[in-house]
Design an enzyme around this catalytic site. Structure first.
Site, PDB file in Angstrom:
ATOM      1  CG  ASP A 308      55.205 -14.118  70.519  1.00  0.00           C
ATOM      2  OD1 ASP A 308      55.259 -14.106  69.246  1.00  0.00           O
ATOM      3  OD2 ASP A 308      55.032 -15.190  71.277  1.00  0.00           O
ATOM      4  CG  ASP A 345      37.015 -31.283  71.418  1.00  0.00           C
ATOM      5  OD1 ASP A 345      37.886 -31.427  71.658  1.00  0.00           O
ATOM      6  OD2 ASP A 345      36.417 -30.334  70.532  1.00  0.00           O
ATOM      7  CG  PHE A 378      38.392 -33.189  67.207  1.00  0.00           C
ATOM      8  CD1 PHE A 378      37.674 -32.308  66.287  1.00  0.00           C
ATOM      9  CD2 PHE A 378      39.628 -33.095  67.173  1.00  0.00           C
ATOM     10  CE1 PHE A 378      38.489 -31.835  65.355  1.00  0.00           C
ATOM     11  CE2 PHE A 378      40.520 -32.289  66.163  1.00  0.00           C
ATOM     12  CZ  PHE A 378      39.621 -31.419  65.328  1.00  0.00           C
ATOM     13  CE  LYS A 398      33.304 -29.202  68.819  1.00  0.00           C
ATOM     14  NZ  LYS A 398      33.834 -29.208  69.870  1.00  0.00           N
TER      15      LYS A 398
END
Length: 691
Positions: A308, A345, A378, A398
């Site tokens: 994977d 963030d 955020f 951003k």
């Protein structure tokens, strides 16, 4: 690896010696046909010796035979005990993790109560904060935290565990080192990952692998053949003695039993179980838990490896990899503002931007131009984070290209065509572009991408040299899949793959006669892990994936298959090499001691028979010959124990070269060793007057 276990520590040797004696019971010996025959023969010779002593006819020769036959059993049991003790040493360290750990269990009304970890049951919600030990296996249902799993995996670097996705599974015994998470317990006591690891490591309950079963059948057949040979010798010797009128040329039943023990493949019979157990122990020292001995054997013959992508070949989280500036903007300025906008963030992406900027430019403190700002976290609604200032300085943002473009338009600015092209290019390649802007000016783009794990390309090249083809399977679009496949160095890839497509690919490969290994960590990988011949689940993956595979990689390293394959090949080579040595030993012993023991066969009274001409070693007497052979038979097991436990060194050469080396070293060595060893022991026995 962090969990190295030495082969011969005083504690391990002490446990192995104790195990050697406790295994001297019929139930323990019965599972090994060769050693069970030795066990019965030892009982017979010992009983005969004791009966003679009681009757006043104690034979020192029979007494010595009895002692060395017992040593043969003890040495074989000691080898198996050593292998088991190594595994149990690791199990004991894991048991310490189940000590009286406290847990903060959340009640139905939201309050928290402190309980002991063994009181937790499946479905309980547990609150873990910085410094807390995770009390049991579970899934993170709230929050995000940095977790130290070194007690489980041996890896010192902390990992991120968060609610949702494939990185929500936590293991009891790990420690939270930052932030706060809420865990839903998924396992009752006694059924946790650590409990299963301990059960697997304690190899006394280990089932025989198909290879061991097949070899046991072969060894049983050889034992039966040599029993018939020895039985016929008794008949011939008795007939010869009656014809010659010389009773001394008869062979006693005790001597024939000792001869049988020498001729049957006791060397590999005594070491077979130790070889299998040590294979599991060697994998464990590489931080891989094997739930199946069959899987270890199969790993030695793997043809295809399916992997994977997300979390296996790549890091799993999109990480900052480049700063792309607008015309006229210094890259350092972009890096400083991107870092400042990311400080609040808490997403993995935001943290990676801070780390990337600091690593690239050595940033240590916030630039003066952004000090005093108010962080804007955020959010999914705005898809941006940044800084606002109350003193009139321009705000910083951003975020996604669309969100920042709209924010710029509100301030009379725009996204330059150069940056629009970069945003489109990054998005089409499967990356994530984040635009950084200040006031009405776009400063540049932060390129986020799913980073390929370090050193993986070289490891895949090593697998290729071993004849293993690597195939990456991912749900990404073909363009992204091709880019990652080229960077990682896999041989093939399958894009836009569903769980059904992964399973179908494995079945197709298996239908073509290939052995397939699968590595994955997500719930959607579980069917493929269960179908593969070797299913390696990442310890950081979901509980479903770990249960579906037959191996668990505690280091979460997809190229660990290289170590797994080497261990599997080493196991097969060790078993084959020692079998070759043992059978060659038996052939040599047959021609070395039979002529010396039966030199009077078909002899006239007072003379020697035709077999005397074959007594090339000139062993002193029939008694000396059989005693020397019995002693050699016991000591050779001891001499080969380190090789059985460490394994024959694997070399990435062709099958023909391996066969030639095996025949030269172990075949020829097995033929020569008895002649040299038995002769030396015969000289010592004669010098001591023991026979």
């Amino acid at each position: 690896m962090k969990h190295e276990t030495k082969l011969f520590t005083p504690d391990i040797i002490k446990k192995a010696v104790a195990s050697a004696f406790t295994k001297l019971n019929p139930a323990a010996e019965f599972h090994n046909p060769v050693m069970f025959v030795t066990y019965l023969g030892t009982i017979y010779v010992s009983a005969s010796t004791i009966a003679g002593a009681i009757g006043g006819r104690l034979s020192l020769f029979f007494l010595q035979l009895s002692v060395w036959l017992v040593f043969t059993l003890l040495f074989a049991n000691f080898a198996e005990g050593l292998a088991e003790a190594q595994g149990r040493a690791r199990a004991d360290s894991l048991k310490n993790l189940r000590s009286e750990t406290s847990a903060k269990r959340r009640r139905g009304d939201g309050s928290v109560e402190t309980v002991k970890a063994p009181e937790l049951r499946r479905g309980d919600l547990v609150v873990c904060e910085a410094g807390d030990m995770i009390p049991g296996d579970g899934e993170v249902v709230e929050g995000l935290a940095s977790v130290d799993e070194s007690a489980i995996t041996g890896e010192s670097a902390p990992v991120i565990r968060e609610s949702g996705g494939d990185r929500s599974a936590v293991t009891g015994g790990a420690r939270v080192i930052s932030d706060r998470i809420v865990i839903r317990i998924t396992r009752d006591p006694g059924d946790t990952f650590i409990d299963k690891m301990i059960a697997l490591i304690e190899s006394a309950v280990r089932k025989k692998t198909p290879g061991e079963v097949a070899l046991s059948i072969l060894l049983s057949a050889l034992t039966l053949i040599f029993a018939l040979v020895v039985g016929s010798l008794y008949v011939f010797a008795d007939y010869s003695a009656r014809i010659a009128g010389d009773p001394s040329s008869r062979a006693s039943p005790e001597v024939l039993v000792a001869l049988l023990v020498c001729l049957i493949p006791t060397t590999i019979g005594g070491l077979l179980s130790a070889i299998g157990i040590s294979g599991i122990a060697r994998l464990l020292r590489k931080n891989v838990i094997a739930t199946s001995g069959r899987a270890i054997e199969a790993s030695g013959d793997i043809d295809v490896l399916l992997l994977d992508k997300t979390g296996t070949i790549t890091m799993g989280n999109r990480m900052a990899s480049a700063f792309i500036t607008a015309p006229g903007v210094p890259e350092r300025t972009l890096a400083e503002l991107a870092e400042a906008a990311s400080l609040a963030d808490e997403t993995p992406e935001g943290r990676s931007i801070v780390s990337f900027a600091r690593d690239k430019y050595g940033l240590k403190e916030i630039d003066e131009s952004v000090k005093g700002g108010r962080f804007v976290p955020f959010s999914a609604a705005t898809r941006m984070s940044g800084l606002d200032f109350e003193d009139g300085r321009a705000s910083i943002r951003k975020g996604s290209g669309e969100a920042v473009s709209a924010w710029l338009a509100e301030r009379g600015g725009f996204l330059p065509k150069e940056l629009q092209a970069e945003v489109a290019r990054i998005a089409s390649s499967g990356g994530t572009p984040l635009v950084v802007a200040r006031g009405g000016e776009a400063l540049g783009v932060v390129y986020l991408k799913d980073i390929v794990k370090g050193g993986i390309k070289e490891r895949f090249a090593s697998l290729r040299r071993m004849g293993i083809r690597t195939v990456m399977i991912t749900g990404d679009n073909p363009l992204t899949a091709a880019a990652i496949a080229a960077e990682a160095g896999v041989d093939d890839y399958v894009a836009e793959a569903t769980p059904e497509a992964k399973l179908a690919r494995i079945r197709t490969e298996q239908a073509s006669g290939r052995l397939v290994a699968m590595i994955g960590d997500g719930t959607n990988d579980a069917p493929s892990l269960a179908q593969a011949d070797v299913g390696v689940a990442m310890a950081s993956g979901t509980q479903t994936a770990r249960e579906a595979g037959n191996m668990v990689d505690l280091d979460n390293n997809p190229t660990k298959l290289l170590d797994i394959v080497e261990t599997g090949k080493q196991l097969l080579m060790t078993r084959g090499s020692l079998t070759t040595f043992s059978i060659a030993n038996d052939v040599a012993k047959y021609f070395a001691i039979i002529p010396a023991m039966f030199s009077l066969l078909y002899a006239a009274k007072g003379g020697t028979g035709p077999l005397e001409a074959l007594n090339v070693m000139r062993l002193a007497t029939p008694q000396s010959a059989i005693l020397s052979a019995v002693i050699f038979n016991a000591l050779i097991i001891v001499a080969l124990i380190p090789l059985a436990l460490k394994g024959v060194r694997y070399r990435a050469v062709g099958a023909a070269a391996l066969l030639r080396r095996n025949l030269l070293v172990f075949g020829l060595g097995g033929l020569v060793a008895p002649f040299v060893g038995i002769k030396l022991i015969d000289l010592i026995v004669r010098a001591l007057g023991a026979a």
